[in-house]
Design an enzyme around this catalytic site. Sequence first.
Site, PDB file in Angstrom:
ATOM      1  N   GLU A  17       5.499  22.819  24.114  1.00 56.11           N
ATOM      2  CA  GLU A  17       6.447  22.037  23.515  1.00 56.11           C
ATOM      3  C   GLU A  17       6.130  20.733  23.150  1.00 56.11           C
ATOM      4  OE1 GLU A  17       7.755  24.520  27.337  1.00 56.11           O
ATOM      5  OE2 GLU A  17       5.729  23.399  26.377  1.00 56.11           O
ATOM      6  N   HIS A  57       1.297  19.930  26.928  1.00 61.04           N
ATOM      7  CA  HIS A  57       1.996  21.451  26.761  1.00 61.04           C
ATOM      8  C   HIS A  57       2.449  21.852  25.243  1.00 61.04           C
ATOM      9  CE1 HIS A  57       3.472  21.279  31.198  1.00 61.04           C
ATOM     10  NE2 HIS A  57       2.533  20.609  31.046  1.00 61.04           N
ATOM     11  N   CYS A  61       9.211  23.352  31.168  1.00 65.02           N
ATOM     12  CA  CYS A  61       9.137  22.625  32.485  1.00 65.02           C
ATOM     13  C   CYS A  61      10.077  21.447  32.433  1.00 65.02           C
ATOM     14  CB  CYS A  61       8.027  22.310  32.685  1.00 65.02           C
ATOM     15  SG  CYS A  61       6.972  21.080  31.802  1.00 65.02           S
ATOM     16  N   CYS A  90       9.027  19.065  29.598  1.00 67.66           N
ATOM     17  CA  CYS A  90       9.348  19.529  28.196  1.00 67.66           C
ATOM     18  C   CYS A  90      10.704  19.598  27.713  1.00 67.66           C
ATOM     19  CB  CYS A  90       8.446  20.783  28.035  1.00 67.66           C
ATOM     20  SG  CYS A  90       6.762  20.808  28.175  1.00 67.66           S
TER      21      CYS A  90
END
Length: 142
Positions: free
Chosen positions: A47, A45, A75, A78
């Site tokens: 992040e 991801h 999410c 993260c």
Amino acid sequence: MALRQAAEAALVGDVPVGAVVTDGDGQIIGMGMNQRVANNDPLAHAEIEALRSAAENRGSWRLDDATLVVTLEPCPMCAGAALQARIRRIVFGTPDPKAGACGSLYNLPADPRLPYPEIEVVGGVDAKRAAELLGSFFETRR
């Protein structure tokens, strides 16, 4: 800069989410974009990529004076990574009512049951542009 990272993610076929980490002086110390498709990595991801980059550049996993700026509300994974990195602030563009963990669905950065300092969260920054980028991406997929 996070929006630019998000646009690059879309170019490689991934959900357009971009992130940067800034230090206490506002200097960018890490950048990332979604790379799950390109890397065949479910953890890639934006992040996570930005936090890894910042930790490497800083030479420490502790990012206590840092701010994570991301185009989409983080999410649970993260948000948890930001807690682990001791991030001071999370700034995000558009909320994520399906998986957001910074106020929409969950609020991990402020959960008093967790053994981490609370993270300040600021949402809605440049939300319209972030939402438009995501909307355009998913329109082409339908």
